[in-house]
Design a protein around this motif. Structure first.
Motif, PDB file in Angstrom:
ATOM      1  N   GLY A  61     -13.626  10.397  13.295  1.00  0.00           N
ATOM      2  CA  GLY A  61     -12.573   9.640  13.978  1.00  0.00           C
ATOM      3  C   GLY A  61     -11.949   8.584  13.094  1.00  0.00           C
ATOM      4  N   PHE A  62     -12.487   8.418  11.873  1.00  0.00           N
ATOM      5  CA  PHE A  62     -11.890   7.456  10.943  1.00  0.00           C
ATOM      6  C   PHE A  62     -12.046   7.970   9.522  1.00  0.00           C
ATOM      7  CE2 PHE A  62     -16.271   6.154  11.634  1.00  0.00           C
ATOM      8  CZ  PHE A  62     -16.759   5.889  10.358  1.00  0.00           C
ATOM      9  N   GLU A  63     -11.170   7.469   8.651  1.00  0.00           N
ATOM     10  CA  GLU A  63     -11.175   7.929   7.260  1.00  0.00           C
ATOM     11  C   GLU A  63     -10.515   6.854   6.402  1.00  0.00           C
ATOM     12  OE1 GLU A  63      -9.907  11.999   6.949  1.00  0.00           O
ATOM     13  OE2 GLU A  63      -9.318  11.792   4.844  1.00  0.00           O
ATOM     14  N   LEU A  64     -11.169   6.498   5.323  1.00  0.00           N
ATOM     15  CA  LEU A  64     -10.609   5.534   4.378  1.00  0.00           C
ATOM     16  C   LEU A  64      -9.804   6.296   3.326  1.00  0.00           C
ATOM     17  CD1 LEU A  64     -11.000   2.354   3.826  1.00  0.00           C
ATOM     18  CD2 LEU A  64     -12.132   3.185   1.774  1.00  0.00           C
ATOM     19  N   VAL A  65      -8.559   5.904   3.134  1.00  0.00           N
ATOM     20  CA  VAL A  65      -7.693   6.621   2.197  1.00  0.00           C
ATOM     21  C   VAL A  65      -7.094   5.627   1.198  1.00  0.00           C
ATOM     22  CG1 VAL A  65      -5.650   8.102   1.988  1.00  0.00           C
ATOM     23  CG2 VAL A  65      -7.104   8.282   4.011  1.00  0.00           C
ATOM     24  N   PRO A  66      -7.275   5.872  -0.109  1.00  0.00           N
ATOM     25  CA  PRO A  66      -6.585   5.040  -1.098  1.00  0.00           C
ATOM     26  C   PRO A  66      -5.078   5.269  -0.967  1.00  0.00           C
ATOM     27  CG  PRO A  66      -8.262   6.438  -2.129  1.00  0.00           C
ATOM     28  CD  PRO A  66      -8.070   6.932  -0.731  1.00  0.00           C
ATOM     29  N   HIS A  67      -4.316   4.203  -0.878  1.00  0.00           N
ATOM     30  CA  HIS A  67      -2.863   4.354  -0.688  1.00  0.00           C
ATOM     31  C   HIS A  67      -2.190   3.023  -0.979  1.00  0.00           C
ATOM     32  CE1 HIS A  67       0.891   4.328   1.803  1.00  0.00           C
ATOM     33  NE2 HIS A  67       0.992   5.521   1.251  1.00  0.00           N
ATOM     34  N   SER A  68      -1.351   3.015  -2.016  1.00  0.00           N
ATOM     35  CA  SER A  68      -0.678   1.744  -2.300  1.00  0.00           C
ATOM     36  C   SER A  68       0.678   1.707  -1.621  1.00  0.00           C
ATOM     37  CB  SER A  68      -0.579   1.495  -3.797  1.00  0.00           C
ATOM     38  OG  SER A  68      -0.368   2.697  -4.463  1.00  0.00           O
ATOM     39  N   THR A  69       1.196   0.508  -1.492  1.00  0.00           N
ATOM     40  CA  THR A  69       2.448   0.301  -0.763  1.00  0.00           C
ATOM     41  C   THR A  69       3.334  -0.659  -1.521  1.00  0.00           C
ATOM     42  OG1 THR A  69       3.420  -0.487   1.304  1.00  0.00           O
ATOM     43  CG2 THR A  69       1.406  -1.609   0.570  1.00  0.00           C
ATOM     44  N   ALA A  70       4.638  -0.542  -1.290  1.00  0.00           N
ATOM     45  CA  ALA A  70       5.583  -1.508  -1.854  1.00  0.00           C
ATOM     46  C   ALA A  70       5.832  -2.651  -0.874  1.00  0.00           C
ATOM     47  CB  ALA A  70       6.896  -0.802  -2.199  1.00  0.00           C
ATOM     48  N   LEU A  71       5.169  -2.599   0.277  1.00  0.00           N
ATOM     49  CA  LEU A  71       5.330  -3.675   1.268  1.00  0.00           C
ATOM     50  C   LEU A  71       4.554  -4.902   0.823  1.00  0.00           C
ATOM     51  CD1 LEU A  71       6.473  -4.304   4.187  1.00  0.00           C
ATOM     52  CD2 LEU A  71       4.184  -3.686   5.023  1.00  0.00           C
ATOM     53  N   GLY A  72       5.187  -6.046   0.862  1.00  0.00           N
ATOM     54  CA  GLY A  72       4.515  -7.292   0.515  1.00  0.00           C
ATOM     55  C   GLY A  72       3.758  -7.851   1.712  1.00  0.00           C
ATOM     56  N   ALA A  73       3.294  -9.112   1.552  1.00  0.00           N
ATOM     57  CA  ALA A  73       2.492  -9.737   2.612  1.00  0.00           C
ATOM     58  C   ALA A  73       3.405 -10.311   3.695  1.00  0.00           C
ATOM     59  CB  ALA A  73       1.596 -10.815   2.019  1.00  0.00           C
ATOM     60  N   THR A 219      -5.399  -4.120  -0.342  1.00  0.00           N
ATOM     61  CA  THR A 219      -4.071  -3.728   0.136  1.00  0.00           C
ATOM     62  C   THR A 219      -3.691  -2.330  -0.359  1.00  0.00           C
ATOM     63  OG1 THR A 219      -3.103  -4.886  -1.748  1.00  0.00           O
ATOM     64  CG2 THR A 219      -3.262  -6.116   0.301  1.00  0.00           C
ATOM     65  N   ASP A 220      -4.524  -1.764  -1.246  1.00  0.00           N
ATOM     66  CA  ASP A 220      -4.295  -0.398  -1.729  1.00  0.00           C
ATOM     67  C   ASP A 220      -5.163   0.625  -1.006  1.00  0.00           C
ATOM     68  OD1 ASP A 220      -2.366  -1.146  -3.568  1.00  0.00           O
ATOM     69  OD2 ASP A 220      -3.854  -1.573  -5.118  1.00  0.00           O
ATOM     70  N   GLU A 221      -5.617   0.246   0.186  1.00  0.00           N
ATOM     71  CA  GLU A 221      -6.418   1.160   0.999  1.00  0.00           C
ATOM     72  C   GLU A 221      -5.945   1.066   2.444  1.00  0.00           C
ATOM     73  OE1 GLU A 221     -10.879   1.069  -0.813  1.00  0.00           O
ATOM     74  OE2 GLU A 221     -10.253  -0.744   0.236  1.00  0.00           O
ATOM     75  N   VAL A 222      -6.034   2.203   3.149  1.00  0.00           N
ATOM     76  CA  VAL A 222      -5.808   2.175   4.598  1.00  0.00           C
ATOM     77  C   VAL A 222      -6.987   2.841   5.294  1.00  0.00           C
ATOM     78  CG1 VAL A 222      -3.284   2.198   4.439  1.00  0.00           C
ATOM     79  CG2 VAL A 222      -4.539   4.372   4.623  1.00  0.00           C
ATOM     80  N   LEU A 223      -7.208   2.422   6.523  1.00  0.00           N
ATOM     81  CA  LEU A 223      -8.188   3.082   7.372  1.00  0.00           C
ATOM     82  C   LEU A 223      -7.422   3.824   8.457  1.00  0.00           C
ATOM     83  CD1 LEU A 223     -11.246   3.419   7.874  1.00  0.00           C
ATOM     84  CD2 LEU A 223     -11.084   1.493   9.466  1.00  0.00           C
TER      85      LEU A 223
END
Ligand code: OGA
Ligand code: FE
Length: 269
Positions: A61-73, A219-223
Motif C-alpha cells: 500500500g506504500f512505496e518510496l520512490v526517488p524523484h526530484s522536482t523543480a518545485l521549490g519550498a 525533497t528528492d523522494e516521494v512516498l
C-alpha cells in the motif's frame, strides 16, 4: 536516528468501542472537534530504510520512490508553480511507477508543523477515503457518466507525499502495511465541514498491524500511498497513516514542511 531498525512511538487510534467516530471542523478553525477521546498506543514503527525497495504500492500500500522536482519550498497550495511545474512531473511519475493509463490530480495539501492558520501534520491513524467515498469523489470530479465508464476498468486513489524541506527530522509519516489491517480496524468516520460531509476511515488499534517509516526523507523522494483500489483481487486497498513524534528528535530540529498530492489513477479495461 536513521540507523535503528525500529522506534517506539505513540500513535492515536479510535477506541475499539467507538462505532461512528466523527470530526467536526467549525468555520475559521483548522482544529477538529471529535466525538471521542483518541486511544494512544505505543507502537513499534520499523525503519523502512533497512529494506527500502521491498515495499510496493500494490502489495504493502506504500512505496518510496526517488524523484526530484523543480518545485521549490512553496508554502501556499495555490502557488502557480504547483499547476505549472509540479503537476506535469507527478503525472509522468505516476504513469511510470504504476502503468496507469490516465492520472487525475485533484488536490494538493501543504502541511507545516506549527502553522497557525494553515494545515499541519495529522496525528490520527487514518485512510483518506472509504469504499464509498472514493467512488463518490470520482463522480464529483468527472461526473456520473465518465465515472461509470472509468469503473469498467480499475480505479485507484494514490497520494504522493513529499517533503518540501529536507531531510525530514521532526514529525515523520508512519504507514501501516495494508496487508496487516483488518476491515474491522477501519472505522467509517464522518468529517463534517461547513456545507460538506466527507467520509474517511479512522483506525482502531490491533497488534497485527505493522508500521513503517522512512527516516530523513529528502525533497528528492516521494512516498506513494494507496487510499483506495476498485480491484478486490488481493492487492492493497487501504493504507492507514499518521504523523508521529519520533522520540529521538532533537529539540532544534526544523519544522516539517510537506506536500501531499491526491490523485486517481485510471487503468483501461
Ligand atoms: C496524507 C496525510 C498527514 C501528514 O498525506 O494523506 O494524512 O501529517 N498526511 O502529513
Ligand atoms: Fe491522509
Amino acid at each position: 536516528m536513521s540507523n535503528y531498525p525500529f522506534t517506539l512511538a505513540d500513535i492515536n487510534f479510535v477506541p475499539a468501542g467507538v462505532r461512528s467516530p466523527e470530526s467536526r471542523y467549525v468555520e475559521g478553525s483548522t482544529e477538529a472537534v471529535k466525538n471521542y477521546e483518541p486511544e494512544i498506543r505505543s507502537v513499534r514503527i520499523a525503519n523502512g530504510r533497512v529494506e527500502q525497495d521491498l515495499f510496493k504500492l500494490d502489495t504493502h500500500g506504500f512505496e518510496l520512490v526517488p524523484h526530484s522536482t523543480a518545485l521549490g519550498a512553496v508554502e501556499d497550495a495555490a502557488h502557480p508553480d504547483i499547476a505549472e511545474i509540479y503537476e506535469p512531473e507527478i503525472d509522468r511519475l505516476l504513469k511510470a511507477a504504476t502503468g496507469a493509463d490516465d492520472v487525475l490530480i485533484f488536490d494538493h495539501t501543504i502541511r507545516i508543523a506549527g502553522n497557525r492558520n494553515g494545515r499541519r501534520p495529522v496525528f490520527q491513524a487514518h485512510n483518506d477515503y472509504t469504499e464509498t467515498s472514493a467512488p463518490q469523489r470520482v463522480a464529483q470530479l468527472i461526473g456520473d457518466k465518465d465515472a461509470a465508464r472509468r469503473f469498467d476498468g480499475r480505479v485507484a486513489q494514490v497520494n504522493v507525499w513529499r517533503p518540501l524541506k529536507g531531510p525530514v527530522q521532526a514529525l515523520p509519516l508512519a504507514v501501516a502495511d495494508a496487508r496487516t489491517v483488518d476491515p474491522y480496524d477501519l472505522r467509517k468516520s464522518a468529517l463534517v465541514y461547513p456545507g460538506r460531509v466527507g467520509e474517511t476511515y479512522h483506525l482502531t488499534y490491533s497488534p497485527r498491524q505493522r508500521w513503517t517509516y522512512f527516516p530523513e526523507m529528502t525533497t528528492d523522494e516521494v512516498l506513494l500511498l494507496k487510499g483506495y483500489d476498485s480491484a478486490t483481487d488481493g492487492r492493497s486497498r487501504f493504507t492507514p497513516h499518521t504523523a508521529f513524534e519520533h522520540p529521538e528528535t532533537r529539540a532544534d530540529a526544523p519544522a516539517r514542511h510537506s506536500i501531499e498530492t491526491r490523485t486517481f489513477l485510471f487503468f483501461n479495461a
